[in-house]
Design an enzyme around this catalytic site. Sequence first.
Site, PDB file in Angstrom:
ATOM      1  N   GLY A  80       1.147  -8.774  25.061  1.00  0.00           N
ATOM      2  CA  GLY A  80       0.562  -9.726  24.105  1.00  0.00           C
ATOM      3  C   GLY A  80       1.321 -10.043  22.887  1.00  0.00           C
ATOM      4  CG  ASP A 117      15.000  -3.337  23.990  1.00  0.00           C
ATOM      5  OD1 ASP A 117      14.076  -2.857  24.282  1.00  0.00           O
ATOM      6  OD2 ASP A 117      15.843  -3.690  24.786  1.00  0.00           O
ATOM      7  N   GLY A 118      12.349  -4.051  22.466  1.00  0.00           N
ATOM      8  CA  GLY A 118      11.388  -5.438  22.406  1.00  0.00           C
ATOM      9  C   GLY A 118      10.425  -5.278  21.378  1.00  0.00           C
ATOM     10  CB  THR A 140      12.272   3.549  24.792  1.00  0.00           C
ATOM     11  OG1 THR A 140      12.241   3.175  26.039  1.00  0.00           O
ATOM     12  CG2 THR A 140      13.688   3.122  24.236  1.00  0.00           C
ATOM     13  CG  ASP A 142      12.860   2.769  29.267  1.00  0.00           C
ATOM     14  OD1 ASP A 142      12.578   3.490  30.070  1.00  0.00           O
ATOM     15  OD2 ASP A 142      12.436   1.609  29.226  1.00  0.00           O
ATOM     16  NE  ARG A 177       9.376  16.577  55.278  1.00  0.00           N
ATOM     17  CZ  ARG A 177       7.706  16.996  55.137  1.00  0.00           C
ATOM     18  NH1 ARG A 177       7.549  17.456  54.013  1.00  0.00           N
ATOM     19  NH2 ARG A 177       6.938  16.867  56.155  1.00  0.00           N
ATOM     20  N   GLY A 185      12.937   4.065  33.601  1.00  0.00           N
ATOM     21  CA  GLY A 185      14.124   3.648  32.811  1.00  0.00           C
ATOM     22  C   GLY A 185      14.385   2.241  32.609  1.00  0.00           C
ATOM     23  CD  GLU A 237      11.204   1.648  35.904  1.00  0.00           C
ATOM     24  OE1 GLU A 237      10.197   1.859  36.334  1.00  0.00           O
ATOM     25  OE2 GLU A 237      11.204   1.462  34.729  1.00  0.00           O
ATOM     26  NE  ARG A 278       6.320  13.538  54.002  1.00  0.00           N
ATOM     27  CZ  ARG A 278       6.784  13.201  55.474  1.00  0.00           C
ATOM     28  NH1 ARG A 278       7.519  12.509  55.861  1.00  0.00           N
ATOM     29  NH2 ARG A 278       6.032  14.004  56.242  1.00  0.00           N
TER      30      ARG A 278
HETATM   31  O1  F6P Z   1       9.997   1.192  28.597  1.00  0.00           O
HETATM   32  C1  F6P Z   1       9.305   2.198  29.110  1.00  0.00           C
HETATM   33  C2  F6P Z   1       8.720   2.232  30.508  1.00  0.00           C
HETATM   34  O2  F6P Z   1       8.155   3.329  30.832  1.00  0.00           O
HETATM   35  C3  F6P Z   1       9.635   1.767  31.402  1.00  0.00           C
HETATM   36  O3  F6P Z   1      10.528   2.874  31.680  1.00  0.00           O
HETATM   37  C4  F6P Z   1       8.755   1.221  32.565  1.00  0.00           C
HETATM   38  O4  F6P Z   1       9.435   0.425  33.448  1.00  0.00           O
HETATM   39  C5  F6P Z   1       7.703   0.569  31.700  1.00  0.00           C
HETATM   40  O5  F6P Z   1       7.781   1.439  30.500  1.00  0.00           O
HETATM   41  C6  F6P Z   1       6.560   0.830  32.460  1.00  0.00           C
HETATM   42  O6  F6P Z   1       5.426   0.024  31.571  1.00  0.00           O
HETATM   43  P1  F6P Z   1       3.883   0.230  32.043  1.00  0.00           P
HETATM   44  O7  F6P Z   1       3.385   1.275  30.919  1.00  0.00           O
HETATM   45  O8  F6P Z   1       3.293  -1.079  31.353  1.00  0.00           O
HETATM   46  O9  F6P Z   1       3.539   0.628  33.087  1.00  0.00           O
END
Ligand code: F6P
Length: 361
Positions: A80, A117-118, A140, A142, A177, A185, A237, A278
Amino acid sequence: MGEHKRIGILTSGGDCAGLNTIIRAVVNHATAHYDWEVVGIKGATNGLMERPPKVMPLKLHKVDPLRTQGGTILGTTNKGNPFAFPMPDGTLKDRSEEIIEGYHQLNLDALIGIGGDGSLAILRKIAQQGGINLIGIPKTIDNDVGETELAIGFSTAVDIATDALDRLHFTAASHDRVMILEVMGRDAGHIALNAGIAGGAHIILIPEIPYKLEHICRKIRDRQAVGFNFSVVVVSEAVCTENGETLQKNEQFGQFRLGGIGQYLANAITNCTQAETRVTVLGHIQRGGIPSPTDRVLASAFGVGAVELIAAGHSDMMVTWKDRQVTGVPILDAIKTYRKVNIEDTLVKTARGLGICMGDQ
Ligand code: F6P
């Protein structure tokens, strides 16, 4: 002691460990040292859109238990955008003026915005538009906010990912395994790199370093050749498939979410090495829970530092951590550079020095 002030504080964007520790530090320093009043704004900028604005008084004698409490007592949101806010009728509305009016209705002298940052970019735009004295605090998991070596939440996330890797070693070795841990991140590989080194991963894959499956498979086969029939892989990710595709999970509320690279690698590794694989997707476990001591120290230092910036009459600044010192930098400087892993970084060299495969050789 200076003039009396009334300051607001809000948490914005995804939560992480250490947010409440910041709130505690701000309230402690602002009220015990300066005798100011601190008002918590609920649900990030959404709280300032409400009439009356949704707030929570923050009193000195109530905040001490926040030191170790995960999440944020103020609530937060990472969806939002107030400049294009989704309305119940499906339209998008610019609600920035409502937020500005809400801030002024509360008679606040300054606002502490805790965000990545956002969030900081959005808060700054609103602050510039509405004459709000904004001080930012970077948070964050990240760790991708510019101008600061550390953001709140990162240390705890690395601890959790490291613990997961430690645990995966045992089960990997017991079953011969290849265990793959997918960590968060966003586009920065800081969590994977740090946890991978600390947690003894044999392969670390980060978005900043393109990989070839042949290098990953060779590393696994080399280990098998000397009697290690197991390997532990950590992957960030946002790492793409070998042909450059970004994998995404189910979309909700129009938001795209990263995920799936762990399973993609598992299939590819089984194909080329015949190893049993796994996947563990660590997910939001990395954001929850008790903040690490490092995050508590940093949150305390940032909270005190933010109050000091306000006391010194600054605004449009963000507290940063550099060379073990809290300093203030213009928020604009912090948000204009997205802090990815520098491929010449000491930790990349460290990983390579330890014999960890980074996927590119
Ligand atoms: O920016 C923090 C973070 O946890 C990222 O590492 C991840 O991609 C994202 O937020 C996940 O966001 P949400 O809580 O909306 O699933």
